[in-house]
Scaffold this motif. Structure first.
Motif, short mmCIF file in Angstrom:
data_model
loop_
_atom_site.label_atom_id
_atom_site.label_comp_id
_atom_site.label_asym_id
_atom_site.label_seq_id
_atom_site.Cartn_x
_atom_site.Cartn_y
_atom_site.Cartn_z
N LEU A 160 0.84 -1.20 0.00
CA LEU A 160 0.00 0.00 0.00
C LEU A 160 0.88 1.25 0.00
O LEU A 160 0.55 2.26 -0.63
CB LEU A 160 -0.93 0.00 1.21
CG LEU A 160 -2.02 -1.07 1.16
CD1 LEU A 160 -2.93 -0.97 2.37
CD2 LEU A 160 -2.86 -0.95 -0.11
N LEU A 161 1.99 1.17 0.71
CA LEU A 161 2.94 2.29 0.71
C LEU A 161 3.37 2.60 -0.72
O LEU A 161 3.46 3.75 -1.13
CB LEU A 161 4.16 1.90 1.56
CG LEU A 161 5.18 2.95 1.93
CD1 LEU A 161 4.59 3.91 2.92
CD2 LEU A 161 6.42 2.29 2.52
N ALA B 229 1.65 2.01 -3.30
CA ALA B 229 0.52 2.38 -4.15
C ALA B 229 0.16 3.86 -4.04
O ALA B 229 -0.48 4.41 -4.92
CB ALA B 229 -0.69 1.54 -3.78
N ILE B 230 0.57 4.51 -2.96
CA ILE B 230 0.20 5.92 -2.78
C ILE B 230 0.78 6.74 -3.92
O ILE B 230 1.98 6.70 -4.17
CB ILE B 230 0.70 6.44 -1.43
CG1 ILE B 230 0.02 5.67 -0.29
CG2 ILE B 230 0.46 7.93 -1.29
CD1 ILE B 230 0.47 6.08 1.08
N PRO B 231 -0.06 7.48 -4.64
CA PRO B 231 0.41 8.24 -5.79
C PRO B 231 1.45 9.29 -5.39
O PRO B 231 1.42 9.81 -4.27
CB PRO B 231 -0.86 8.93 -6.31
CG PRO B 231 -1.98 8.17 -5.73
CD PRO B 231 -1.50 7.61 -4.45
N SER B 232 2.34 9.61 -6.32
CA SER B 232 3.43 10.52 -5.96
C SER B 232 2.90 11.92 -5.65
O SER B 232 3.46 12.63 -4.82
CB SER B 232 4.48 10.54 -7.06
OG SER B 232 4.06 11.30 -8.14
#
Lengths: 314, 253, 350
Positions: free
Chosen positions: C153-154, C156-159
């Motif tokens: 999930l880390l 997956a967080i969008p930039s």
């Protein structure tokens, strides 16, 4: 050696020495302490990565809470981006993701099939593999430059949903290729050999045995592609995404493929950096919607993978 | 050399990279007989079978020289390689149940070939499962997964599958490794029955099996053909070759 | 089967009309096959799909080359006219819009990228490798599964969300802790990009650690070594190329990161004059190669050639951004290629 009649130990003299045989010496005690310290130290490192993440996410959620409602998702921005919702951006992201998936899925899956089923061990295969690695490693802003040069200008698509989706498709292609390859690789070679011996062609074997047994893995890759495409900003900000676009609230298909559109990720960038005097919670709420959108897809991928592991057919 | 033989192998040599697996062997396999191939491990027996149905071409790094002729026709010149493979049934040592139902396992080859109605398939499936001595055990669960059968059942399923496309030639590579002696005997009886209208190549490292079943036997050692003759001769006290004698009488192997 | 039957001109699979010749007794024969048209269709579709598969395999190479080609195509006029290699790479003056003295020197941007990458690795390497060791060697199955999901999930967080976190969480935190004037600076971007690079380092490093044969562990433990001793005496040396590859891929990720850097660095083209770099000036605002492209491409106009084929000086701003793109492409290509060779090196050894 609890029974006293165990007899003389070969290592020591008498039962006392034998009883202490398994007791900890100073050395082993020190070693065990070092082990425990190491375990806690590494555990602390893992926690130091994961816990702040959870804290930050919780913080974002708390700050966003005042604005989060169903209306925030279904309404259009109001009052010069200082209010309203994120509907056009959400739909724009769905457009971009769908179009890029339509382009990237067939190419990526077939390329994955090529790499796992057809490629021989030669320089050409190495070149393809290297290209995939490189495609995955090129910074997203370089993909943006490529999108501008190739789709917006050279192909004459202009800044449009099409140009942006194509750029996203090429950027996310390696995700699909690599996960397809891995999914196919998990199907044992013996199945293929058995089928070849039965007079089935390579494609028949792929269609009847290999693909049905790797479909969950491939789907996982596609879902991750969606998540990646939905979150990325750089490749779309010069190829087809705009600051604001007027859209009727609630219309399902407000854009045509040659239009420009709004997108969630870019919307977050603009409300954070370019809108003055927006309500405090607005950017937080936008961030929560974006992260939530991406997490939904990633969770789906995780669930799919867990279920796949649970029901093995061989 | 007999030009009427079902399979004629001429100077067949196979290398995997630098390793020579077969060193130029020539053989004739007469039609409608059981031809046993014996030899110690790594003597090129399985490679020989792969050359006959040309799956050797799908093995990375293998290079083939020489010819395999079936009914006098060079297999290398056959363009429809899938048709060729359907003329040959293959059974390999380790059982491989395809991740399909038992029924679909057996129906796989006819389906891929096309042109079979559902009723035809039913007939084929039942016939092949009976021939492989498996029908009684699985007739009530044709829909369950082939991979969920026991090892011995899967091996018989593999045999049933190899028979499903009516092969003219049946190649068995140490088929009895994974099954119990009783079933082995039943399948051996089936093979003797099939011999009436099928050419059977039986690779085995159980020399007694070769002795029981083989009409003719050949002995391969380290990729070379040591001797080929009628089975009685090979297993006699004086086969005419000291290495053969030592192998069949258990001096090495 | 008679030879002429076997010599069918096409290699398609569906053709059992003839059955397997005289060997089969009556009653075993199959019904007549599908019509010739159906068979032709089968053959064609098989060939079509196989050629499509080959084509898509090749497409990856085509895409890489076309990325280079199209970026080069846009940047070419600048390379031809206004490009001065030495000035471009060794001047700290990035003043592409100045009316008085236009100057295209990316040294300050390279320093910015270097500073952010270095700071990111200071965060990501120890924590990433530590987490990988913990996941691979020290924790139970349940903890491992949970950690891996969280790490995923880390990743997956969008930039852009990371950039936002940098602005609203990390910035104020840095101001409070260090007393810096602004929170948007190299340190902020370094921490954020470091967090972003952790997942890739963890996953590659964990693979490398797991690839160490269990025999090694068993042998070391049989000699009385504790888990910790096994890790640093056996696992680390055996997995060192894999760990190196993990770090390299993390570097590749950090160099290429755009949006988070753009939002968290403050994006000021800046190089500290005293050369004490980068830790003494981690609280200064910097700009990187990627962030410069992202922030200026929208404003730099694409100006066409004059009738005589040359370009007005103002056109070079847009073109120079593509030249930076080429530089980035080459840098990340080199980093990823090295990482790949390192990984291949391990496989060869086995």
């Amino acid at each position: 050696m609890s029974p006293p009649e165990a007899g003389p130990s070969t290592l020591g003299s008498g039962p006392d020495r034998a009883a202490n045989l398994f007791a900890a010496t100073d050395l082993t005690r020190r070693k065990l302490r070092a082990q425990r310290i190491a375990k806690y130290a590494f555990g602390a490192m893992a926690a130091a990565i994961v816990l702040p993440l959870l804290l930050i996410l919780a913080y974002l959620l708390v700050r966003a809470w005042p604005m989060l409602s169903w209306g925030f998702i279904t309404e259009v921005p109001a009052n010069f981006m200082r209010g309203g919702g994120v509907w056009p951006a959400l739909v724009g992201t769905l457009y971009l993701v769908t179009f890029s998936l339509l382009v990237a899925a067939p190419i990526g899956v077939l390329a994955g099939i090529y790499l796992n089923e057809f490629a021989r061990d030669n320089w050409f295969t190495r070149a393809v593999n290297l290209a995939v690695i490189n495609l995955a490693g090129v910074p997203s802003i370089v993909h943006a430059l490529f999108g501008v040069g190739a789709f917006v200008i050279f192909a004459g698509l202009g800044k449009s949903i099409l140009a942006a989706s194509l750029t996203l498709a090429i950027m996310t292609l390696p995700v699909i290729i690599v996960s397809t390859k891995e999914a196919l690789n998990a199907v044992p070679m013996a199945f293929r050999q058995a089928c070849w011996n039965l007079g089935a062609s390579r494609w028949q074997v792929i269609r009847t045995i290999v693909l049905p047994n790797s479909i969950s893995g491939i789907l996982t890759g596609l879902i991750l592609q969606v998540s990646r495409a939905a979150g990325d900003t750089a490749p779309i900000m010069f190829t087809g995404v705009v600051f604001y676009m007027a859209v009727e609230p609630g219309t399902l298909l407000p854009y045509s493929p040659t239009d420009q559109c709004m997108a969630l990720a870019y919307h977050l960038y603009t409300v954070t950096t370019q809108v003055q005097d927006a309500p405090e919670a607005l950017p937080y709420a936008t961030a929560v919607v974006l992260i939530g959108f991406v997490f939904v897809f990633n969770s789906a991928a995780i669930i799919l993978r867990t279920r796949l592991r649970a029901k093995k057919k061989w | 050399m007999n030009a009427d033989a079902k399979i004629q192998i001429r100077n067949l040599a196979v290398r995997y990279g630098r390793k020579e697996s077969l060193k130029g062997i020539s053989l004739d396999v007469p039609a409608n007989s059981i031809f046993a191939i014996i030899g110690p491990a790594n003597s090129g027996k399985s490679t020989l079978l792969k050359c006959i149905n040309r799956t050797i071409e799908l093995t990375p790094g293998a290079r083939v020289e020489g010819q395999v002729l079936i009914d006098g026709q060079d297999t290398a010149g056959i363009r429809d390689v899938y048709g060729l493979r359907r003329r040959i049934g293959m059974v390999f040592p380790l059982p491989v149940g395809l991740p399909l139902s038992v029924y679909d396992n057996v129906a796989y080859a006819p389906r891929m070939a096309g042109g079979c109605s559902r009723a035809d398939l039913d007939i084929i499936v039942e016939r092949c499962l009976r021939q492989a001595a498996l029908w009684d055990e699985v007739k009530d669960r044709l829909k369950s997964l082939g991979t969920m059968l026991s090892g011995g059942q899967q091996q018989r399923l593999t045999i049933a599958r190899a028979l499903s496309h009516d092969p003219e030639i049946l190649c068995l590579d140490e088929f009895s490794i994974a099954i119990d002696p009783v079933t082995t005997m039943r399948i051996e009886d089936v093979l003797l029955e099939l011999r009436k209208n099928m050419t059977i190549l039986l690779v085995t490292n159980l020399v007694q099996q070769a002795r029981r079943l083989g009409d003719a036997t050949c002995f391969l050692n380290k990729g070379e053909l040591v001797q080929v003759d009628r089975t009685e001769v090979i297993f006699s006290e004086r086969p005419g070759n000291q290495v053969t004698h030592d192998y069949v009488h258990g001096v090495f192997g | 089967m008679k030879p002429e039957e076997a010599m069918r001109p096409d290699s398609q699979p569906a053709q059992d009309a003839s059955g397997p010749g005289g060997a089969a007794p009556p009653g075993r024969r199959r019904t007549a096959g599908r019509g010739p048209i159906r068979r032709l269709f089968h053959s064609l579709s098989e060939r079509t799909i196989v050629s499509l598969i080959y084509l898509c395999g090749i497409s990856a190479i085509v895409f890489v080359f076309s990325i280079f080609y199209f970026i080069f195509r846009e940047g070419a006029p600048f390379l031809r006219d206004g490009f001065d290699f030495q000035k471009f790479f060794f001047s700290i003056n990035w003043m592409p819009t100045s009316e008085v003295e236009r100057s295209y020197g990316i040294l300050a941007l390279i320093f910015g990228t270097g500073a952010v990458t270095l700071l990111a690795m200071v965060v990501a390497v120890p924590f990433g490798l530590g987490t990988a060791v913990f996941i691979a060697e020290f924790c139970g199955r349940r903890t491992r599964e949970a950690l891996k999901i969280l790490i995923e999930l880390l990743a997956a967080i969008p930039s852009v969300a990371w950039g936002f976190i940098g602005m609203v969480v990390m910035g104020p935190l840095i101001v409070r802790v260090t007393g810096a004037d602004v929170g948007a600076n190299a340190l902020n971007a370094g921490i954020i990009v470091g967090l972003m690079s952790v997942p890739i380092i963890v996953s590659i490093a964990e693979d490398a650690i797991r690839a160490v044969p269990d025999d090694y562990r068993a042998a070391a433990e049989a000699l009385g070594a504790t888990r910790w001793q096994v890790v640093y005496k056996v696992i680390f040396p055996a997995a060192k190329s894999g760990l190196l590859a993990a770090v390299l891929l993390g570097v590749g990720r950090a160099v290429g990161e755009t949006m988070a850097v753009l939002m968290a660095t403050g994006n000021a083209v800046n190089i500290p004059a005293d050369g004490r770099f980068p830790f003494f000036h981690a609280l200064d605002s910097v700009s990187t190669l990627t962030a410069t492209i992202a922030s200026e491409l929208g404003e730099a106009p694409r100006i066409g050639a004059l009738p005589d084929g040359s370009y007005p000086p103002a056109a070079h701003h847009y073109q120079s951004l593509f030249v930076i793109g080429i530089a980035l492409f080459v840098i990340t290509f080199a980093v990823n290629l090295t990482a790949d060779l390192v990984v291949k090196g391990i496989r060869k050894q086995r």
